[in-house]
Design a protein around this motif. Structure first.
Motif, PDB file in Angstrom:
ATOM      1  N   ILE A 150       0.867  -1.174   0.000  1.00 54.63           N
ATOM      2  CA  ILE A 150       0.000   0.000   0.000  1.00 54.63           C
ATOM      3  C   ILE A 150       0.906   1.227   0.000  1.00 54.63           C
ATOM      4  CG2 ILE A 150      -1.821   1.255   1.210  1.00 54.63           C
ATOM      5  CD1 ILE A 150      -2.547  -1.458   2.537  1.00 54.63           C
ATOM      6  N   ILE A 151       0.725   2.068  -1.003  1.00 57.72           N
ATOM      7  CA  ILE A 151       1.562   3.264  -1.157  1.00 57.72           C
ATOM      8  C   ILE A 151       0.674   4.496  -1.071  1.00 57.72           C
ATOM      9  CG2 ILE A 151       3.140   4.520  -2.666  1.00 57.72           C
ATOM     10  CD1 ILE A 151       3.653   1.782  -4.078  1.00 57.72           C
ATOM     11  N   GLU A 152       0.974   5.350  -0.114  1.00 53.17           N
ATOM     12  CA  GLU A 152       0.247   6.613   0.006  1.00 53.17           C
ATOM     13  C   GLU A 152       1.175   7.739  -0.464  1.00 53.17           C
ATOM     14  OE1 GLU A 152      -2.693   5.763   3.770  1.00 53.17           O
ATOM     15  OE2 GLU A 152      -0.915   6.976   4.090  1.00 53.17           O
ATOM     16  N   THR A 153       0.634   8.623  -1.269  1.00 52.74           N
ATOM     17  CA  THR A 153       1.400   9.762  -1.748  1.00 52.74           C
ATOM     18  C   THR A 153       0.838  11.025  -1.120  1.00 52.74           C
ATOM     19  OG1 THR A 153       1.791   8.644  -3.846  1.00 52.74           O
ATOM     20  CG2 THR A 153       2.168  11.019  -3.793  1.00 52.74           C
ATOM     21  N   LEU A 154       1.709  11.758  -0.427  1.00 51.07           N
ATOM     22  CA  LEU A 154       1.341  13.032   0.176  1.00 51.07           C
ATOM     23  C   LEU A 154       2.029  14.136  -0.606  1.00 51.07           C
ATOM     24  CD1 LEU A 154       1.897  12.114   3.938  1.00 51.07           C
ATOM     25  CD2 LEU A 154      -0.197  11.919   2.615  1.00 51.07           C
ATOM     26  N   SER A 155       1.398  15.296  -0.695  1.00 52.21           N
ATOM     27  CA  SER A 155       1.966  16.392  -1.466  1.00 52.21           C
ATOM     28  C   SER A 155       1.581  17.727  -0.855  1.00 52.21           C
ATOM     29  CB  SER A 155       1.448  16.321  -2.911  1.00 52.21           C
ATOM     30  OG  SER A 155       1.909  17.425  -3.649  1.00 52.21           O
ATOM     31  N   ASN A 156       2.533  18.649  -0.853  1.00 53.94           N
ATOM     32  CA  ASN A 156       2.274  20.004  -0.390  1.00 53.94           C
ATOM     33  C   ASN A 156       3.259  20.935  -1.090  1.00 53.94           C
ATOM     34  OD1 ASN A 156       1.476  22.276   0.989  1.00 53.94           O
ATOM     35  ND2 ASN A 156       1.646  21.367   3.019  1.00 53.94           N
ATOM     36  N   ILE A 157       2.861  22.134  -1.362  1.00 49.89           N
ATOM     37  CA  ILE A 157       3.723  23.117  -2.015  1.00 49.89           C
ATOM     38  C   ILE A 157       4.158  24.136  -0.972  1.00 49.89           C
ATOM     39  CG2 ILE A 157       3.846  24.935  -3.752  1.00 49.89           C
ATOM     40  CD1 ILE A 157       1.813  23.294  -5.389  1.00 49.89           C
ATOM     41  N   VAL A 158       5.476  24.361  -0.899  1.00 48.49           N
ATOM     42  CA  VAL A 158       6.016  25.359   0.025  1.00 48.49           C
ATOM     43  C   VAL A 158       6.746  26.423  -0.792  1.00 48.49           C
ATOM     44  CG1 VAL A 158       6.246  23.751   1.952  1.00 48.49           C
ATOM     45  CG2 VAL A 158       8.152  24.051   0.391  1.00 48.49           C
ATOM     46  N   GLU A 159       6.750  27.646  -0.274  1.00 43.03           N
ATOM     47  CA  GLU A 159       7.467  28.730  -0.937  1.00 43.03           C
ATOM     48  C   GLU A 159       8.825  28.903  -0.279  1.00 43.03           C
ATOM     49  OE1 GLU A 159       5.196  32.307  -1.179  1.00 43.03           O
ATOM     50  OE2 GLU A 159       3.580  31.338  -2.280  1.00 43.03           O
ATOM     51  N   VAL A 160       9.868  29.054  -1.109  1.00 43.23           N
ATOM     52  CA  VAL A 160      11.235  29.181  -0.637  1.00 43.23           C
ATOM     53  C   VAL A 160      11.885  30.344  -1.370  1.00 43.23           C
ATOM     54  CG1 VAL A 160      13.476  28.028  -0.486  1.00 43.23           C
ATOM     55  CG2 VAL A 160      11.380  26.693  -0.243  1.00 43.23           C
ATOM     56  N   ASN A 161      12.534  31.225  -0.634  1.00 41.38           N
ATOM     57  CA  ASN A 161      13.298  32.317  -1.242  1.00 41.38           C
ATOM     58  C   ASN A 161      14.723  31.841  -1.482  1.00 41.38           C
ATOM     59  OD1 ASN A 161      11.197  34.267  -1.175  1.00 41.38           O
ATOM     60  ND2 ASN A 161      11.583  34.569   0.994  1.00 41.38           N
ATOM     61  N   ALA A 162      15.190  31.952  -2.724  1.00 36.14           N
ATOM     62  CA  ALA A 162      16.535  31.501  -3.075  1.00 36.14           C
ATOM     63  C   ALA A 162      16.992  32.229  -4.331  1.00 36.14           C
ATOM     64  CB  ALA A 162      16.526  29.997  -3.301  1.00 36.14           C
ATOM     65  N   GLU A 163      18.302  32.139  -4.586  1.00 35.44           N
ATOM     66  CA  GLU A 163      18.878  32.785  -5.767  1.00 35.44           C
ATOM     67  C   GLU A 163      18.678  31.974  -7.035  1.00 35.44           C
ATOM     68  OE1 GLU A 163      22.885  34.113  -5.216  1.00 35.44           O
ATOM     69  OE2 GLU A 163      22.435  34.967  -3.243  1.00 35.44           O
ATOM     70  N   ASN A 164      18.500  30.631  -6.892  1.00 29.18           N
ATOM     71  CA  ASN A 164      18.290  29.798  -8.078  1.00 29.18           C
ATOM     72  C   ASN A 164      17.525  28.530  -7.674  1.00 29.18           C
ATOM     73  OD1 ASN A 164      20.249  27.808  -7.118  1.00 29.18           O
ATOM     74  ND2 ASN A 164      21.827  29.292  -7.738  1.00 29.18           N
ATOM     75  N   GLU A 165      17.154  27.719  -8.668  1.00 31.41           N
ATOM     76  CA  GLU A 165      16.345  26.522  -8.424  1.00 31.41           C
ATOM     77  C   GLU A 165      17.071  25.514  -7.538  1.00 31.41           C
ATOM     78  OE1 GLU A 165      15.097  24.846 -12.127  1.00 31.41           O
ATOM     79  OE2 GLU A 165      13.728  26.502 -12.560  1.00 31.41           O
ATOM     80  N   GLN A 166      18.367  25.327  -7.771  1.00 32.20           N
ATOM     81  CA  GLN A 166      19.126  24.352  -6.979  1.00 32.20           C
ATOM     82  C   GLN A 166      19.146  24.748  -5.507  1.00 32.20           C
ATOM     83  OE1 GLN A 166      23.137  23.654  -8.284  1.00 32.20           O
ATOM     84  NE2 GLN A 166      23.473  22.018  -6.802  1.00 32.20           N
ATOM     85  N   GLU A 167      19.387  26.030  -5.236  1.00 28.42           N
ATOM     86  CA  GLU A 167      19.386  26.499  -3.848  1.00 28.42           C
ATOM     87  C   GLU A 167      18.002  26.340  -3.227  1.00 28.42           C
ATOM     88  OE1 GLU A 167      20.059  30.555  -1.204  1.00 28.42           O
ATOM     89  OE2 GLU A 167      20.654  30.569  -3.317  1.00 28.42           O
ATOM     90  N   ALA A 168      16.969  26.634  -4.003  1.00 28.35           N
ATOM     91  CA  ALA A 168      15.592  26.491  -3.508  1.00 28.35           C
ATOM     92  C   ALA A 168      15.293  25.034  -3.156  1.00 28.35           C
ATOM     93  CB  ALA A 168      14.605  27.002  -4.548  1.00 28.35           C
ATOM     94  N   LEU A 169      15.725  24.118  -4.019  1.00 28.10           N
ATOM     95  CA  LEU A 169      15.504  22.695  -3.758  1.00 28.10           C
ATOM     96  C   LEU A 169      16.252  22.254  -2.505  1.00 28.10           C
ATOM     97  CD1 LEU A 169      14.296  20.007  -4.623  1.00 28.10           C
ATOM     98  CD2 LEU A 169      16.279  19.676  -6.106  1.00 28.10           C
ATOM     99  N   LEU A 170      17.494  22.664  -2.357  1.00 30.63           N
ATOM    100  CA  LEU A 170      18.274  22.306  -1.165  1.00 30.63           C
ATOM    101  C   LEU A 170      17.647  22.864   0.097  1.00 30.63           C
ATOM    102  CD1 LEU A 170      21.913  22.756  -2.536  1.00 30.63           C
ATOM    103  CD2 LEU A 170      20.737  20.606  -2.015  1.00 30.63           C
TER     104      LEU A 170
END
Length: 67
Positions: free
Chosen positions: A18-38
């Motif tokens: 049984i696999i449950e998938t949870l999802s939420n969107i958070v806002e992050v301030n960063a200089e680029n996508e990689q920094e935002a992901l980290l």
């Protein structure tokens, strides 16, 4: 007269994943996508972002086999 006994059904053991998938969107301030992901990963690991049952978007059931 010969009576033939029908094969009785034998209970089997099945493995179901049984696999449950949870999802939420958070806002992050960063200089680029990689920094935002980290930053988002760090927030999650440090439990600054916690997903709850209300964040569920999907449930899957996968059958693996019989013992």
């Amino acid at each position: 007269m010969v009576m033939i006994e029908r094969d009785k059904e034998v209970a089997k053991t099945f493995q179901i994943e049984i696999i449950e998938t949870l999802s939420n969107i958070v806002e992050v301030n960063a200089e680029n996508e990689q920094e935002a992901l980290l930053k988002a990963q760090d927030m999650y690991r440090n439990e600054e972002v916690v997903l709850h049952p209300d964040d569920m978007v999907d449930t899957k059931f996968i059958i693996f086999g019989v013992e």
